[in-house]
Design an enzyme around this catalytic site. Structure first.
Site, PDB file in Angstrom:
ATOM      1  N   CYS A  27      -7.547  -2.051   4.992  1.00  0.00           N
ATOM      2  CA  CYS A  27      -9.400  -2.244   5.648  1.00  0.00           C
ATOM      3  C   CYS A  27     -10.274  -1.985   5.112  1.00  0.00           C
ATOM      4  O   CYS A  27     -10.681  -2.684   4.976  1.00  0.00           O
ATOM      5  CB  CYS A  27      -8.273  -1.977   7.443  1.00  0.00           C
ATOM      6  SG  CYS A  27      -7.400  -3.349   7.598  1.00  0.00           S
ATOM      7  N   THR A  76      -9.480 -11.062   9.309  1.00  0.00           N
ATOM      8  CA  THR A  76     -11.099 -10.610   9.086  1.00  0.00           C
ATOM      9  C   THR A  76     -11.759 -11.462   8.877  1.00  0.00           C
ATOM     10  O   THR A  76     -11.344 -11.414   7.202  1.00  0.00           O
ATOM     11  CB  THR A  76     -10.806  -8.987   9.117  1.00  0.00           C
ATOM     12  OG1 THR A  76      -9.966  -8.084   9.384  1.00  0.00           O
ATOM     13  CG2 THR A  76     -11.999  -7.626   8.513  1.00  0.00           C
ATOM     14  N   PHE A 134      -7.498  -4.943  15.883  1.00  0.00           N
ATOM     15  CA  PHE A 134      -7.499  -3.623  15.495  1.00  0.00           C
ATOM     16  C   PHE A 134      -5.724  -2.796  15.491  1.00  0.00           C
ATOM     17  O   PHE A 134      -5.619  -1.620  15.179  1.00  0.00           O
ATOM     18  CB  PHE A 134      -8.132  -2.678  17.021  1.00  0.00           C
ATOM     19  CG  PHE A 134     -10.049  -4.159  17.053  1.00  0.00           C
ATOM     20  CD1 PHE A 134     -10.585  -3.100  16.499  1.00  0.00           C
ATOM     21  CD2 PHE A 134      -9.397  -4.676  17.859  1.00  0.00           C
ATOM     22  CE1 PHE A 134     -12.386  -3.817  16.299  1.00  0.00           C
ATOM     23  CE2 PHE A 134     -11.046  -4.904  17.984  1.00  0.00           C
ATOM     24  CZ  PHE A 134     -12.730  -4.863  17.090  1.00  0.00           C
ATOM     25  N   LYS A 193      -0.438   5.477   3.871  1.00  0.00           N
ATOM     26  CA  LYS A 193      -0.140   6.486   4.697  1.00  0.00           C
ATOM     27  C   LYS A 193       1.359   6.714   5.133  1.00  0.00           C
ATOM     28  O   LYS A 193       1.694   5.696   5.118  1.00  0.00           O
ATOM     29  CB  LYS A 193      -0.919   6.503   5.712  1.00  0.00           C
ATOM     30  CG  LYS A 193      -1.226   4.831   6.418  1.00  0.00           C
ATOM     31  CD  LYS A 193      -1.940   4.776   7.741  1.00  0.00           C
ATOM     32  CE  LYS A 193      -1.297   3.604   8.949  1.00  0.00           C
ATOM     33  NZ  LYS A 193      -2.368   3.417   9.868  1.00  0.00           N
TER      34      LYS A 193
HETATM   35  C1  UDX Z   1      -7.089   0.637  10.352  1.00  0.00           C
HETATM   36  C2  UDX Z   1      -7.913   1.143  11.201  1.00  0.00           C
HETATM   37  O1  UDX Z   1      -7.171   2.273  11.792  1.00  0.00           O
HETATM   38  C3  UDX Z   1      -7.300  -0.289  12.348  1.00  0.00           C
HETATM   39  O2  UDX Z   1      -8.247  -0.336  13.949  1.00  0.00           O
HETATM   40  C4  UDX Z   1      -7.419  -1.636  12.010  1.00  0.00           C
HETATM   41  O3  UDX Z   1      -7.824  -2.546  12.522  1.00  0.00           O
HETATM   42  C5  UDX Z   1      -7.683  -2.105  10.689  1.00  0.00           C
HETATM   43  O4  UDX Z   1      -7.804  -0.794   9.805  1.00  0.00           O
HETATM   44  P1  UDX Z   1      -5.202   0.953   8.403  1.00  0.00           P
HETATM   45  O5  UDX Z   1      -5.777   0.424   7.345  1.00  0.00           O
HETATM   46  O6  UDX Z   1      -3.797   0.730   9.278  1.00  0.00           O
HETATM   47  O7  UDX Z   1      -5.926   0.582  10.304  1.00  0.00           O
HETATM   48  O8  UDX Z   1      -4.670   3.048   8.752  1.00  0.00           O
HETATM   49  P2  UDX Z   1      -5.654   3.741   9.477  1.00  0.00           P
HETATM   50  O9  UDX Z   1      -4.452   5.382  10.464  1.00  0.00           O
HETATM   51  O10 UDX Z   1      -6.566   3.425  10.226  1.00  0.00           O
HETATM   52  O11 UDX Z   1      -5.746   5.315   8.439  1.00  0.00           O
HETATM   53  C6  UDX Z   1      -6.999   4.730   7.041  1.00  0.00           C
HETATM   54  C7  UDX Z   1      -7.031   5.423   6.105  1.00  0.00           C
HETATM   55  O12 UDX Z   1      -7.694   6.470   6.344  1.00  0.00           O
HETATM   56  C8  UDX Z   1      -5.934   5.763   5.704  1.00  0.00           C
HETATM   57  O13 UDX Z   1      -5.513   5.730   4.267  1.00  0.00           O
HETATM   58  C9  UDX Z   1      -5.598   7.433   5.912  1.00  0.00           C
HETATM   59  O14 UDX Z   1      -4.651   8.367   5.180  1.00  0.00           O
HETATM   60  C10 UDX Z   1      -7.158   7.748   6.280  1.00  0.00           C
HETATM   61  N1  UDX Z   1      -7.810   8.890   7.196  1.00  0.00           N
HETATM   62  C11 UDX Z   1      -7.230   8.335   8.435  1.00  0.00           C
HETATM   63  C12 UDX Z   1      -8.118  10.096   7.055  1.00  0.00           C
HETATM   64  O15 UDX Z   1      -8.229  10.278   5.573  1.00  0.00           O
HETATM   65  N2  UDX Z   1      -8.505  10.819   7.651  1.00  0.00           N
HETATM   66  C13 UDX Z   1      -8.108  10.299   8.964  1.00  0.00           C
HETATM   67  O16 UDX Z   1      -8.436  11.209   9.531  1.00  0.00           O
HETATM   68  C14 UDX Z   1      -7.976   9.208   9.085  1.00  0.00           C
END
Ligand code: UDX
Length: 440
Positions: free
Chosen positions: A266, A121, A155, A327
């Site tokens: 990310c 990225t 992604f 997560k």
């Molecule tokens: C993210 C994107 O989803 C992915 O497409 C990109 O390539 C990289 O960044 P990731 O960081 O692995 O992926 O985790 P993701 O599942 O997207 O969650 C990101 C954060 O948002 C976490 O801290 C999660 O707890 C939070 N989250 C997610 C919420 O608080 N509420 C939600 O409804 C969804």
């Protein structure tokens, strides 16, 4: 096809392994000798479901190779994916030195046509820097070898990375020449399944797409976190509101869960990088700025609830903490809300006893022998004698606990739930004081 992957971090390793799985010959390069030795033995340096088996299988089949030899890896692939890290430098902008160094190495050793693909990225405009770095090396060698540059943002979600790569929603390819696009189409053909998923565009748009996607998702989360705060004050239930709006197909159900703020490698980094890019171009991103601000505030919300219940001075108190990873299904603690919460509890004088199914070794690495942090062998053990339970990550094992056993172990039956895992009525009937997010 013969493919080289530069950088065996998260993205590089998943990309290389999945490309080998569909029959390509893949060589992965890294400067870290120990990592390369581990990988050649079929071991993996990160926790990612399904990845280890895939690495083992493809190494055994002779399709997946790992090396520290730069010249060999450049000679190997017609396509060279750059998947090195872009850590934030002092002012928070992405540090491109590893990307540029990878491009220079390609220019130094290539002797036939290459497609050079930015997979990391990277800020909009990086492809130009990659092109310039390769050209400079070719000029230095006094040779003129054709090459193309492409942007192919990733992604992947941690914890579901293999699945995301194998069954992508979309494959974004930014190129400015037909030859490179054709080669990228061939590489991704096995992942198209039954309809076209490849979206071809110019390089800058592809670079911006990655940031736009993550910023949009972060916006949804901050939006819901903000409404959850309001719902609490109004006596409304954000869970009902979430369902009520998610059913509109224009809104949809995904990424509408309020919680302890988004973390990970990310969202925080990409939102900030987008702000910086905009600032450099004299543009103010008012929505994005607010998303960032709301998230910083959200990381404090659970802590504020704890202080609201126990007072600002928490000395002598001990809290059980369920979940350290940012997560579930990952051991990653980068920008994890758990860190802000734990550090806040320590500052207020409290100690923490944490349980996480996989991230405890990562917490040990980050915090060393921090005396205010102890680790439990099970979720239940973390509760013994604690003043309250604080839930930070929604791991499956936390979803339907034995509330009676929990009450017996806690000093006081109090739960601060940063992930809304339970029905408030059920928890309260089981004899707990319960503090969810945006529910009453
Ligand atoms: C993210 C994107 O989803 C992915 O497409 C990109 O390539 C990289 O960044 P990731 O960081 O692995 O992926 O985790 P993701 O599942 O997207 O969650 C990101 C954060 O948002 C976490 O801290 C999660 O707890 C939070 N989250 C997610 C919420 O608080 N509420 C939600 O409804 C969804």
């Amino acid at each position: 096809m013969k493919i080289t992957i530069i950088g065996t971090g998260y993205v590089g390793l998943v990309t290389g392994t999945c490309l080998a799985e569909v029959g390509n010959e893949v060589m992965c390069l890294d400067v870290d000798t120990r990592k390369i030795e581990l990988l050649n033995r079929g071991g993996i340096p990160i926790y990612e479901p399904g990845l280890e088996d895939l690495v083992k299988r493809n190494v055994a089949a002779g399709r997946l190779h790992f090396t520290t030899d730069v010249a060999k890896s450049v000679a190997f692939g017609q396509v060279q994916f750059i998947a090195v890290g872009t850590p934030p430098d002092e002012d928070g902008s992405a540090d491109l030195q590893y990307v540029v160094a990878a491009a220079r190495n390609i220019g130094r050793y290539m002797d036939d046509y290459k497609v050079i693909v930015d997979k990391s990225t990277v800020p909009v405009g990086t492809a130009d820097k990659v092109r310039a770095a390769v050209r400079e090396q070719l000029a230095r060698r006094g040779v003129d070898i054709p090459f193309s540059v492409a942007s192919n943002p990733e992604f992947l979600k941690e914890g579901a990375a293999v699945e995301d790569f194998m069954r992508p929603d979309r494959i974004v390819i930014g190129t400015d020449d037909a030859r490179a696009l054709e080669i990228m189409r061939t590489i991704y053909a096995p992942f198209q399944r039954n309809h076209e998923r490849l979206i071809a565009m110019d390089i800058r748009s592809a670079e911006l797409t990655k940031y736009a996607a993550n910023a949009m998702l972060a916006t949804r989360i901050s939006f819901m976190n903000e409404l959850a705060l309001l719902a609490e004050k109004l006596g409304a239930d954000i869970e009902h509101v979430r369902q009520g709006i998610g059913s509109d197909p224009r809104i949809g159900y995904h990424f509408l869960y309020p919680g302890v703020g988004y973390g990970g490698s990310c969202f925080p980094k990409d939102v900030q990088a987008l702000q910086r890019t905009a600032a450099e171009h004299g543009v103010t991103l008012r929505v994005i700025n607010a998303v960032e601000q709301a998230n910083e505030h959200q990381k404090q919300v659970l802590l504020n609830k704890i202080k609201g219940r126990f007072g600002d001075d928490l000395s002598g108190r001990r809290f059980a903490l369920w979940g350290l990873a940012f997560k579930p299904n990952t051991d990653d603690m980068r920008e994890a809300p758990s860190r802000v919460i734990m550090e806040g509890l320590w500052r207020a004088g409290a100690t923490v006893r944490a349980y996480d199914p996989v991230a405890m070794h990562e917490a040990r690495r980050i915090y060393g022998d921090e005396p205010r942090l102890a680790y439990a062998d099970s979720p239940m053990e973390a509760l013994d004698g604690a003043d309250a339970l604080v839930i930070v990550t929604e791991w499956k094992v936390f979803r339907s606990p034995d509330f009676d056993a929990m009450r017996a172990r806690l000093q006081q039956p109090v739960i601060f739930d940063g992930r809304n895992l339970y029905e408030p009525k059920v928890v309260r009937e089981a004899g707990f004081e319960y503090f969810p997010i945006g529910r009453h």
